[in-house]
Design an enzyme around this catalytic site. Sequence first.
Site, PDB file in Angstrom:
ATOM      1  N   ARG A 125      33.465  -1.234  41.210  1.00 46.00           N
ATOM      2  CA  ARG A 125      34.181   0.030  41.449  1.00 46.00           C
ATOM      3  C   ARG A 125      34.689   0.690  40.182  1.00 46.00           C
ATOM      4  NH1 ARG A 125      39.026  -3.176  44.479  1.00 46.00           N
ATOM      5  NH2 ARG A 125      39.757  -4.380  42.696  1.00 46.00           N
ATOM      6  N   GLU A 126      34.530   0.040  39.036  1.00 48.47           N
ATOM      7  CA  GLU A 126      35.090   0.574  37.791  1.00 48.47           C
ATOM      8  C   GLU A 126      34.078   1.510  37.139  1.00 48.47           C
ATOM      9  OE1 GLU A 126      36.314  -3.100  35.898  1.00 48.47           O
ATOM     10  OE2 GLU A 126      37.531  -3.628  37.631  1.00 48.47           O
ATOM     11  N   HIS A 135      36.074  -2.631  31.264  1.00 50.37           N
ATOM     12  CA  HIS A 135      36.590  -2.567  32.634  1.00 50.37           C
ATOM     13  C   HIS A 135      37.511  -1.361  32.782  1.00 50.37           C
ATOM     14  CE1 HIS A 135      35.693  -6.784  34.169  1.00 50.37           C
ATOM     15  NE2 HIS A 135      35.322  -6.868  32.895  1.00 50.37           N
ATOM     16  N   ARG A 177      34.286  -4.725  44.494  1.00 47.86           N
ATOM     17  CA  ARG A 177      34.526  -5.273  43.151  1.00 47.86           C
ATOM     18  C   ARG A 177      33.460  -6.280  42.693  1.00 47.86           C
ATOM     19  NH1 ARG A 177      38.909  -7.162  39.731  1.00 47.86           N
ATOM     20  NH2 ARG A 177      38.732  -9.354  39.218  1.00 47.86           N
ATOM     21  N   GLU A 230      40.341  -2.533  29.051  1.00 42.58           N
ATOM     22  CA  GLU A 230      40.632  -1.825  30.299  1.00 42.58           C
ATOM     23  C   GLU A 230      40.808  -0.356  29.954  1.00 42.58           C
ATOM     24  OE1 GLU A 230      40.681  -3.150  33.296  1.00 42.58           O
ATOM     25  OE2 GLU A 230      40.953  -5.306  32.979  1.00 42.58           O
ATOM     26  N   TYR A 239      47.259 -11.086  33.034  1.00 41.74           N
ATOM     27  CA  TYR A 239      47.472 -12.252  33.892  1.00 41.74           C
ATOM     28  C   TYR A 239      46.431 -13.301  33.535  1.00 41.74           C
ATOM     29  CZ  TYR A 239      44.234  -9.220  36.528  1.00 41.74           C
ATOM     30  OH  TYR A 239      43.216  -8.374  36.897  1.00 41.74           O
ATOM     31  N   ASN A 250      33.451 -11.879  36.710  1.00 42.80           N
ATOM     32  CA  ASN A 250      34.384 -12.186  35.628  1.00 42.80           C
ATOM     33  C   ASN A 250      35.246 -13.414  35.915  1.00 42.80           C
ATOM     34  OD1 ASN A 250      35.190 -11.660  33.007  1.00 42.80           O
ATOM     35  ND2 ASN A 250      36.948 -10.403  33.648  1.00 42.80           N
ATOM     36  N   ARG A 251      34.795 -14.259  36.813  1.00 41.34           N
ATOM     37  CA  ARG A 251      35.381 -15.581  37.043  1.00 41.34           C
ATOM     38  C   ARG A 251      34.281 -16.642  37.056  1.00 41.34           C
ATOM     39  NH1 ARG A 251      38.620 -12.204  36.643  1.00 41.34           N
ATOM     40  NH2 ARG A 251      40.645 -11.931  37.638  1.00 41.34           N
TER      41      ARG A 251
HETATM   42  O1  0X9 Z   1      40.759  -9.305  36.582  1.00 40.45           O
HETATM   43  C1  0X9 Z   1      39.895  -8.965  35.780  1.00 40.45           C
HETATM   44  O2  0X9 Z   1      38.783  -9.459  35.760  1.00 40.45           O
HETATM   45  C2  0X9 Z   1      40.210  -7.896  34.756  1.00 40.45           C
HETATM   46  N1  0X9 Z   1      40.954  -6.821  35.338  1.00 40.45           N
HETATM   47  S1  0X9 Z   1      40.224  -5.814  36.396  1.00 40.45           S
HETATM   48  O3  0X9 Z   1      41.223  -4.971  36.990  1.00 40.45           O
HETATM   49  N2  0X9 Z   1      39.237  -4.872  35.607  1.00 40.45           N
HETATM   50  O4  0X9 Z   1      39.488  -6.579  37.338  1.00 40.45           O
HETATM   51  C3  0X9 Z   1      41.018  -8.503  33.634  1.00 40.45           C
HETATM   52  C4  0X9 Z   1      40.200  -9.390  32.819  1.00 40.45           C
HETATM   53  C5  0X9 Z   1      40.903 -10.062  31.714  1.00 40.45           C
HETATM   54  N3  0X9 Z   1      39.857 -10.847  31.180  1.00 40.45           N
HETATM   55  C6  0X9 Z   1      39.898 -12.142  30.853  1.00 40.45           C
HETATM   56  N4  0X9 Z   1      41.046 -12.743  30.727  1.00 40.45           N
HETATM   57  N5  0X9 Z   1      38.775 -12.772  30.642  1.00 40.45           N
HETATM   58 ZN    ZN Z   2      37.304  -5.162  36.035  1.00 41.07          ZN
END
Ligand code: 0X9
Ligand code: ZN
Length: 401
Positions: free
Chosen positions: A165-166, A290, A221, A364, A342, A237-238
């Site tokens: 969505r970004e 992002h 997402r 971001e 976070y 991204n996880r």
């Molecule tokens: O949650 C995320 O993946 C990122 N924010 S988002 O709102 N675009 O989804 C933050 C990612 C921070 N990245 C890492 N710590 N790897």
């Molecule tokens: Zn993101």
Amino acid sequence: MKLGTVAILFAFAVAATAQEGWARFRVYPQTQAEVERIANSTLGLFSEDIGIPETDLIVGPGELPKLRELGLRARWISDLPNPLRWEERYPSLQDDFTNQYLRYDNIIAQYEMWRAQYPAQVSRTQIATTANGRAVWAYRLFAPGKQGTRTAQKAVLSVFGTHAREWISPALGLNLFNNLVSLLINGPANTGMPDGVEYLFVPVLNPDGYEYCWTNNRMWRKNRRNNGNGSFGVDLNRNYSTAWGLNSGSSSNPSSETYRGTAPFSEPETNGLRNYLNSRPPVTSFVDYHSYGQLILWAWGYTTTPAPGNAWMSTIGNIVRNAMIDAGGLPYVAGQSSTTLYLVSGGSKDYFYERYDCPSYTIELRDTGQNGFLLPESEIQPTVAESWAGFLALVKNMHLR
Ligand code: 0X9
Ligand code: ZN
């Protein structure tokens, strides 16, 4: 008194959502238990993350009871456009990447124009096939100056569209690539850019998710992996290997927005990206673009302990931040990811930092929540202006590593 307030709020909510049926509400969790309640709700998330002291939720038609069930004070913020069937909002084909958000095929078609125009400098590799059968591409731009090294020794890696969505992210990628073509192929003899660098762009890492936003749900997402239990999607991204599965920064629940997948690199998109880079020169800087939040975040994301390279990532990150602020006039905040935003485990920037010992960031982009993921097309060019300044600053200063 309290009940009365709630009743009035809901009366207003019903009125406010009567036309479109979609609205943004703010709730005010104060305890971890309340945060948990929100996490277990099936309401959509407008905020980047669920947290104290406030979290914005997406409430669709008929979903007010779900909001009420949370038992939290709720405030209506704004109506939202219907996130379903977003394509109906765009009656004609979008084809101007400088001022419009494009469909996936049109994004790739634009990169293909550059490749056709500059076959000696622009090439591409398919790095993955997605669950829905789409190709994920990486584009390479290498344009050595007259005196320049003929083979690249360094790779500057930029990834766009990790999160579906970004939309500003893939739009930015097109515009940065366009600027690079102008500078390195059609620009002055002395570009001011370092020698021997190839630029690797992944225009959209998550095309299934991106297209799903157009056709089904603008607020999607993750990717579109069928998790087999009725839920879809892994948070790319996880899904990287560094600190994968550390509990605080990702979820093992397939329905979660931050579901990490069944194993590190279980997803074709992340696995393909990792493997592709094995055949490239070492990555000397990495950015995963992002939105939203206006942040420049560096590794580590999985722990609040500073990375061994914290000093140089901070130095370079702040140079990038200052360049972006100078060019755009808007505030950007720079910091270590885990302490600034976070905890994230299995994130891209931790992986690329660990693997290549290079400056490694999540940026971001705009805004700070006024429009959130629904950034208007009128903000594409302002975002490009400041992000191009940041891109140049990064490439010219990555040697400070
Ligand atoms: O949650 C995320 O993946 C990122 N924010 S988002 O709102 N675009 O989804 C933050 C990612 C921070 N990245 C890492 N710590 N790897
Ligand atoms: Zn993101």
